[in-house]
Design a protein around this motif. Structure first.
Motif, PDB file in Angstrom:
ATOM      1  N   THR A  97     162.399  29.473  80.260  1.00  0.00           N
ATOM      2  CA  THR A  97     161.712  30.608  79.641  1.00  0.00           C
ATOM      3  C   THR A  97     161.114  30.216  78.303  1.00  0.00           C
ATOM      4  OG1 THR A  97     163.522  31.866  80.592  1.00  0.00           O
ATOM      5  CG2 THR A  97     161.965  33.053  79.229  1.00  0.00           C
ATOM      6  N   ILE A  98     161.845  29.419  77.539  1.00  0.00           N
ATOM      7  CA  ILE A  98     161.311  29.016  76.234  1.00  0.00           C
ATOM      8  C   ILE A  98     160.036  28.201  76.423  1.00  0.00           C
ATOM      9  CG2 ILE A  98     161.747  27.596  74.209  1.00  0.00           C
ATOM     10  CD1 ILE A  98     164.653  28.273  74.449  1.00  0.00           C
ATOM     11  N   LEU A  99     160.091  27.244  77.346  1.00  0.00           N
ATOM     12  CA  LEU A  99     158.896  26.426  77.551  1.00  0.00           C
ATOM     13  C   LEU A  99     157.760  27.260  78.115  1.00  0.00           C
ATOM     14  CD1 LEU A  99     160.479  23.173  78.903  1.00  0.00           C
ATOM     15  CD2 LEU A  99     159.251  23.455  76.785  1.00  0.00           C
ATOM     16  N   PHE A 100     158.089  28.248  78.937  1.00  0.00           N
ATOM     17  CA  PHE A 100     157.072  29.152  79.466  1.00  0.00           C
ATOM     18  C   PHE A 100     156.374  29.875  78.329  1.00  0.00           C
ATOM     19  CE2 PHE A 100     155.820  31.033  83.484  1.00  0.00           C
ATOM     20  CZ  PHE A 100     155.197  32.199  83.092  1.00  0.00           C
TER      21      PHE A 100
ATOM     22  N   THR B  16     161.612  24.009  66.502  1.00  0.00           N
ATOM     23  CA  THR B  16     160.857  25.075  67.145  1.00  0.00           C
ATOM     24  C   THR B  16     160.857  26.335  66.300  1.00  0.00           C
ATOM     25  OG1 THR B  16     161.634  24.163  69.214  1.00  0.00           O
ATOM     26  CG2 THR B  16     160.543  26.265  69.317  1.00  0.00           C
ATOM     27  N   LYS B  17     161.972  26.595  65.657  1.00  0.00           N
ATOM     28  CA  LYS B  17     162.008  27.809  64.840  1.00  0.00           C
ATOM     29  C   LYS B  17     160.980  27.720  63.712  1.00  0.00           C
ATOM     30  CE  LYS B  17     166.483  29.733  65.627  1.00  0.00           C
ATOM     31  NZ  LYS B  17     167.854  29.312  65.410  1.00  0.00           N
ATOM     32  N   GLN B  18     160.849  26.528  63.127  1.00  0.00           N
ATOM     33  CA  GLN B  18     159.868  26.401  62.042  1.00  0.00           C
ATOM     34  C   GLN B  18     158.455  26.540  62.567  1.00  0.00           C
ATOM     35  OE1 GLN B  18     160.739  22.694  60.278  1.00  0.00           O
ATOM     36  NE2 GLN B  18     162.334  23.535  58.976  1.00  0.00           N
ATOM     37  N   VAL B  19     158.242  25.978  63.746  1.00  0.00           N
ATOM     38  CA  VAL B  19     156.885  26.059  64.307  1.00  0.00           C
ATOM     39  C   VAL B  19     156.532  27.498  64.619  1.00  0.00           C
ATOM     40  CG1 VAL B  19     155.505  25.439  66.299  1.00  0.00           C
ATOM     41  CG2 VAL B  19     156.854  23.732  65.166  1.00  0.00           C
ATOM     42  N   MET B  20     157.537  28.275  65.051  1.00  0.00           N
ATOM     43  CA  MET B  20     157.241  29.676  65.347  1.00  0.00           C
ATOM     44  C   MET B  20     156.834  30.420  64.089  1.00  0.00           C
ATOM     45  SD  MET B  20     157.491  30.152  68.554  1.00  0.00           S
ATOM     46  CE  MET B  20     156.926  28.516  68.883  1.00  0.00           C
ATOM     47  N   LYS B  21     157.446  30.044  62.946  1.00  0.00           N
ATOM     48  CA  LYS B  21     157.020  30.690  61.691  1.00  0.00           C
ATOM     49  C   LYS B  21     155.566  30.351  61.412  1.00  0.00           C
ATOM     50  CE  LYS B  21     161.206  30.854  58.910  1.00  0.00           C
ATOM     51  NZ  LYS B  21     161.949  29.669  59.326  1.00  0.00           N
TER      52      LYS B  21
ATOM     53  N   TYR C 169     164.298  36.662  80.705  1.00  0.00           N
ATOM     54  CA  TYR C 169     163.603  37.758  80.018  1.00  0.00           C
ATOM     55  C   TYR C 169     164.455  38.998  79.861  1.00  0.00           C
ATOM     56  CZ  TYR C 169     159.275  35.214  80.233  1.00  0.00           C
ATOM     57  OH  TYR C 169     158.303  34.276  80.057  1.00  0.00           O
ATOM     58  N   ASP C 170     165.430  39.180  80.755  1.00  0.00           N
ATOM     59  CA  ASP C 170     166.221  40.394  80.604  1.00  0.00           C
ATOM     60  C   ASP C 170     167.249  40.270  79.492  1.00  0.00           C
ATOM     61  OD1 ASP C 170     168.173  39.633  83.610  1.00  0.00           O
ATOM     62  OD2 ASP C 170     167.262  38.387  82.072  1.00  0.00           O
ATOM     63  N   LYS C 171     167.344  39.069  78.895  1.00  0.00           N
ATOM     64  CA  LYS C 171     168.307  38.914  77.812  1.00  0.00           C
ATOM     65  C   LYS C 171     167.668  39.097  76.444  1.00  0.00           C
ATOM     66  CE  LYS C 171     171.341  36.862  80.760  1.00  0.00           C
ATOM     67  NZ  LYS C 171     170.462  36.812  81.908  1.00  0.00           N
ATOM     68  N   VAL C 172     166.373  39.337  76.401  1.00  0.00           N
ATOM     69  CA  VAL C 172     165.711  39.462  75.100  1.00  0.00           C
ATOM     70  C   VAL C 172     164.977  40.786  75.041  1.00  0.00           C
ATOM     71  CG1 VAL C 172     165.430  37.011  74.702  1.00  0.00           C
ATOM     72  CG2 VAL C 172     163.701  38.243  75.946  1.00  0.00           C
ATOM     73  N   ASP C 173     164.710  41.212  73.819  1.00  0.00           N
ATOM     74  CA  ASP C 173     163.930  42.424  73.587  1.00  0.00           C
ATOM     75  C   ASP C 173     162.519  42.019  73.282  1.00  0.00           C
ATOM     76  OD1 ASP C 173     166.536  44.032  71.823  1.00  0.00           O
ATOM     77  OD2 ASP C 173     165.648  44.559  73.749  1.00  0.00           O
TER      78      ASP C 173
ATOM     79  N   ASP D 137     162.084  32.890  69.399  1.00  0.00           N
ATOM     80  CA  ASP D 137     163.143  32.906  68.385  1.00  0.00           C
ATOM     81  C   ASP D 137     164.431  33.482  68.937  1.00  0.00           C
ATOM     82  OD1 ASP D 137     161.163  33.468  65.399  1.00  0.00           O
ATOM     83  OD2 ASP D 137     162.074  31.663  66.245  1.00  0.00           O
ATOM     84  N   GLN D 138     164.317  34.598  69.652  1.00  0.00           N
ATOM     85  CA  GLN D 138     165.537  35.201  70.200  1.00  0.00           C
ATOM     86  C   GLN D 138     166.196  34.279  71.214  1.00  0.00           C
ATOM     87  OE1 GLN D 138     165.220  39.301  71.578  1.00  0.00           O
ATOM     88  NE2 GLN D 138     163.282  39.421  70.486  1.00  0.00           N
TER      89      GLN D 138
END
Lengths: 395, 354, 224
Positions: A128-131, A200-205, A268-272, A302-303
């Protein structure tokens, strides 16, 4: 930030219908003066690849438009019949080449469905993350390219610069920037490298900053808005009939997102996350929704990064995979829309028939309907807002 | 003119030669500077990249490399093109630039002609490039070029009017159409008795300045008004079929005209080649004559002002998306022309009042 | 395919999927004998087979009564096993004997080629795959263009790839291939030229799965 004005879509629908009828009437009345036939493409800076659009113009207004696809037809469905399942995975990367990992996922899920194998939770989360990363990579290029189609040549460089971070991430995890070929039946090829999660977290920022930049630079620009608002209105019934998907469908007000509305072995059902819709159905709505979805994708990532379960990334599957007999259909919410695979297997090493339902094929089939009565510059902006990849149309 | 610079009397042929050379420099130097500074470097830095770095230190020789590249390309003439018109079109466009620069004053004695109806001549001659663009679009035997040419015709004619009307405000204030006189007036006049900065007309004609700059952007077919070129739709519009030297002439003409329009804008609004005369106590009526070294300093000052204005033009070019041509026309006819007419009225009233 | 003893399958009657079963009964009520067969995987998916003459009516019923207003795709399946195998035949040897019995998939079938389509109900979140047999000689079926406008392009592609004629389609020309292309590529008896020119030598290299440290394929291969 831009504020969304809820314009009266009924009025604009009426105007576009009237314009289309006027164009038709003109065609019927003036049979001698046919108008000028213009070929947009197949080589053209605006079309994302070799798409040919034949338009008949009356001055600067389009009377009739017809896309001619097939310049890049590679015969995927025939090729899959002679390949084994892992080979098909590598092949299928190249359909939508900007968000390649997203192409593998529905096919692998279909094969796993037929084999009755479920990937371990860690593999599902990483998938899911890579998706979502491939979604970000794909749509950030769209945001930059949108400016170029309309004449703003600067945002595209920012898009490519920030997209590099995502591609570097994908490369460090999978080994390939553009064609990862990372999914396997039963899980993934290997686990994530050390330090990937923090990076990855930094890249998302950084990508959230990029989305804000594009919001200011493009979407807040009055010229941009006047070029896109009210152009190419697609009412929801027409959108559903043509099978439009992804941001195009949600821009017409239809609340349908396969990530939320379908139960698949992805995380996907584990995230909002929020599913963005827009009531207008015009080009601006389509572009705006993609911007919001990119931001949303960064939040999803991030989630997901916070909660990756530990464990193995590969289930116990045999060395040489023979998928048992059966038929399965799996579709996912790809960056371009709904992409699905109908896999027919006969217990062989490879599939018997794979029907590839690609999103851009349906998205572009609406072009003859939506281009009636618009001006030549609007052709480009409508095509830009519908957003297609040639590999997706032509397979 | 030259008797002031060189303390000798030059024969007529030498003077004409100097004029020709000066004219060429006045046209090509702005073009080259603009292309290198703004197109190569400023645009690149704005787009977070470096631009050409290979040719010469920091890419300074890129300009010569480009010229050489364009010169050695094949000269293609489409088979069904109207050959004479096709060949003539780039020259017509460049010719208008040279004609324009003939009236621009560069110093107290450094000018090509001292024309009493300078403003009138300038506005008339600047629309010759429209002819060239139409010729290029029509003779290319290419539907894209035709579309580009037709769009250009509509756009350039529409934006002539705001340009003319905005300049009239300056003429009313200066009381003369002679460009040299306008410069002298700006630098020697006083604002309510204070002559610290002279009286550049941008202070009172700021609306007209804005309209003039917008109209110039449209006359140069720069984004946001580059429908005629519209690279992502028409693939260079009227310039599509041109290659080699002819395209180079179009290219040079585009940036040279930008430079020359910026020169004219600095003459009309920013005080031209002068610094306020009060600084050096130059007052033609009692006080000293403007000193001779201003003939060297004047062009340099003009160059600076031109670079500032062209920088703004290019900055807007790199940032904005483009208008659709009906939005373009609506903007010209329904917004710019009424505002410029209002500006003329207000200027006339205030001129009489004060 | 696994080492654990087979779990007892839940008998189908114990798992009810009321939504999908309602769809089947609605179709049966509207089509009567036209609805030939149906397969429901509870809470997963459903397949329905209708006869070719009620093909267009099925679409209308699905759109209006069942509420499937979203058109996903339309294509065809050729159930004939390929006479060229997987393109791995040694060209110097005579072609091996192959089993060419036609065996259809879910919801059965009687002919070699079947047209199939998928539509989705967006409000209740389910989709239906509809199949129909087409004749072996001069295959044709009614067009869905009047029911779902998006079927236009899908039927064009199906016509060019399989040779199935769609009655009532306004403009049935080729989608991808040139107009004068002969043959129907996705039919199984149309060879894949790349494999005819150079047959695939078969699997020669299999990558190690994580956790496996032997690289002897024979030791790891397990029969399914």
């Amino acid at each position: 930030m831009t504020d969304v004005k809820v314009n009266d879509m009924a009025d604009r629908q009426k105007l576009s219908y009237i314009a289309a009828q006027a164009a038709d009437a003109r065609l019927n009345v003036e049979l001698e003066t046919e108008g000028m036939t213009l070929n947009i493409g197949p080589q053209h800076p605006a079309t994302h690849g070799t798409l040919r659009i034949i338009v008949r113009l009356d001055g600067e207004q389009v009377i009739w438009a017809e896309p001619g696809a097939g310049y890049m037809h590679r015969g995927y469905e025939k090729l899959t019949e002679v390949r084994t399942f892992p080979q098909v995975t590598a092949l299928v990367n190249r359909i939508d080449w900007l968000g390649s990992f997203a192409n593998e996922v529905p096919f692998i899920l279909a094969a796993e469905k037929l084999m009755d194998v479920e990937a371990p939770p860690r593999a599902q989360w990483i998938r899911t993350i890579l998706f979502e990363l491939s979604r970000i990579a794909n749509v950030s290029l769209f945001l930059g390219d949108l400016g170029v189609q309309l004449g703003a040549i600067t945002p595209v460089f920012m898009a490519f610069r920030d997209r590099e971070y995502v591609l570097n991430l994908i490369e460090s995890a999978t080994g390939g920037r553009f064609h990862p070929n990372f999914d396997r039946i039963g899980g993934l090829k290997e686990d994530l490298p050390a330090g990937w999660i923090t990076e990855t977290k930094q890249v998302m920022k950084k990508l959230r900053n990029f989305c804000d930049e594009i919001d200011d630079l493009l979407f807040g620009n009055e010229i941009f808005q006047s070029r896109l608002r009210g152009i190419g209105v697609i009412p929801p019934e027409v959108a559903k009939q043509y099978g439009l998907s992804g941001a195009n469908l949600r821009a017409s007000g239809v609340d349908w997102d396969l990530r939320r509305d379908q139960k698949l072995p992805l995380a996907y059902d584990k995230v909002d996350f929020k599913v963005w819709t827009h009531p207008d159905g015009d080009s601006f709505a389509r572009c705006w929704i993609r911007l919001q979805e990119t931001r949303e994708a960064t939040k999803i990532v991030d989630q997901l990064l916070d909660g990756i379960p530990s464990g193995s990334v590969m289930a116990k599957v045999p060395r040489i995979i023979k998928v048992p007999e059966g038929e399965a259909w799996v579709s996912t919410e790809n960056p371009l829309g709904e992409m699905g695979y109908y896999v027919v297997s006969k217990g062989d090493l490879g599939p018997f028939r794979v029907k590839i339902r690609s999103a851009s094929f349906n998205n572009i089939s609406i072009v003859p309907w939506v281009l009636r009565g618009v001006y030549v510059p609007d052709i480009i902006s409508i095509l830009a807002s519908l957003y297609f990849i040639l590999g997706d149309i032509d397979r | 003119m030259t008797s002031a610079i060189f303390a000798a009397d030059l024969p007529y042929w030498a003077q004409s030669l100097l004029r020709v050379l000066g004219g060429t420099v006045a046209v090509l130097l702005p073009a080259g500077t603009i292309v290198y500074l703004f197109l190569f470097k400023m645009m690149s830095f704005m787009q977070s990249r470096l631009g050409p770095m290979e040719a010469g230190p920091y890419g300074s020789m890129q300009l010569f490399a480009e010229v050489g590249k364009w010169l050695q390309k094949e000269d293609i003439l489409p088979t069904r093109a109207d050959k004479r018109v096709f060949r003539a079109a780039p020259l017509v466009v460049l010719m208008s630039t040279f004609l324009l620069v003939a009236v621009v004053p560069f110093g107290p004695d450094a000018y090509f002609t001292d024309f009493d109806a300078g403003v009138f001549y300038m506005l008339a001659v600047s629309s010759i490039s429209t002819l060239g663009i139409l010729m290029a679009g029509w003779s290319s035997a290419n539907k894209y070029s035709l579309l580009g040419g037709l769009r250009a015709a509509g756009q350039l004619i529409a934006y002539e009017l705001p340009m003319v009307l905005s300049v009239i405000g300056v003429v009313i204030q200066a009381g003369t159409m002679n460009l040299q006189q306008i410069v002298v007036k700006q630098n020697s006049d006083e604002i309510f008795g204070w002559n610290g900065i002279g009286f550049p007309y941008i202070l009172t004609q700021s609306v007209a300045f804005l309209i003039f700059m917008i109209a110039v952007q449209a006359e140069l077919t720069q984004t946001p008004f580059d429908m005629p070129i519209a690279e992502s739709e028409l693939v260079s519009g009227y310039m599509t079929e041109y290659s080699g030297l002819r395209f180079l002439i179009f290219f040079i003409a585009e940036f040279a005209t930008a430079g020359v329009f910026a020169l004219i804008a600095s003459v009309l609004f920013l005080g031209g080649w002068g610094v306020p005369f009060a600084w050096f106590d130059w007052a033609p009526a009692g006080g000293h004559q403007v000193s001779n070294w201003m003939n060297i300093g004047g062009p340099l000052i003009m160059l600076t002002k031109m670079l500032v204005l062209t920088g703004i033009i290019m900055w807007v070019r790199f940032s904005y998306p483009r208008f659709r041509e009906d939005q373009l026309q609506r903007f010209a006819w329904k917004v710019l022309i009424p505002v410029s007419l209002l500006n003329i009225m207000v200027t006339a009233i205030l001129k009489v009042a004060f | 395919m696994s080492d654990t003893p087979p779990q007892p399958e839940p008998t189908p009657e114990l798992v009810h999927d009321t939504v999908r079963e309602g769809v089947v009964s609605a179709l049966r009520a509207a089509l009567g004998d036209g609805l030939i067969d149906s397969v429901i995987k509870p809470n997963d998916d459903m397949w329905v087979r209708v006869s070719a003459d009620v093909w267009q009516q099925t679409g209308r019923v699905l759109r209006d009564t069942v509420g499937c207003d979203y058109f996903c795709f339309l294509s065809a399946i050729d159930w004939l096993p390929s006479p060229y195998g997987r393109g791995e035949d040694d060209p110097t040897e005579p072609p091996p004997e192959r089993d060419n019995t036609i065996k259809q998939g879910y919801a059965g079938g009687e002919t070699r080629m079947q047209v199939f389509a998928r539509v989705t109900n967006l409000s209740q979140h389910f989709g239906v795959t509809i199949k129909a047999d087409v004749a072996d000689v001069e295959p044709c079926v009614d067009s869905w263009v009047t029911v779902y406008a998006g079927a236009n392009w899908h039927e064009r592609e199906c016509h060019e790839m399989f040779g199935i004629d769609f009655r009532g389609h306004p403009d049935l020309r080729n989608m991808y291939l040139p107009t004068d292309f002969e043959g129907h590529p996705l039919r199984k008896d149309f060879p894949l030229l790349a494999r005819m020119v150079k047959p695939w030598p078969g699997i020669v290299d299999v990558e190690l799965l994580p956790g496996d440290d032997t690289d002897d394929p024979a030791a790891e291969a397990e029969p399914t």
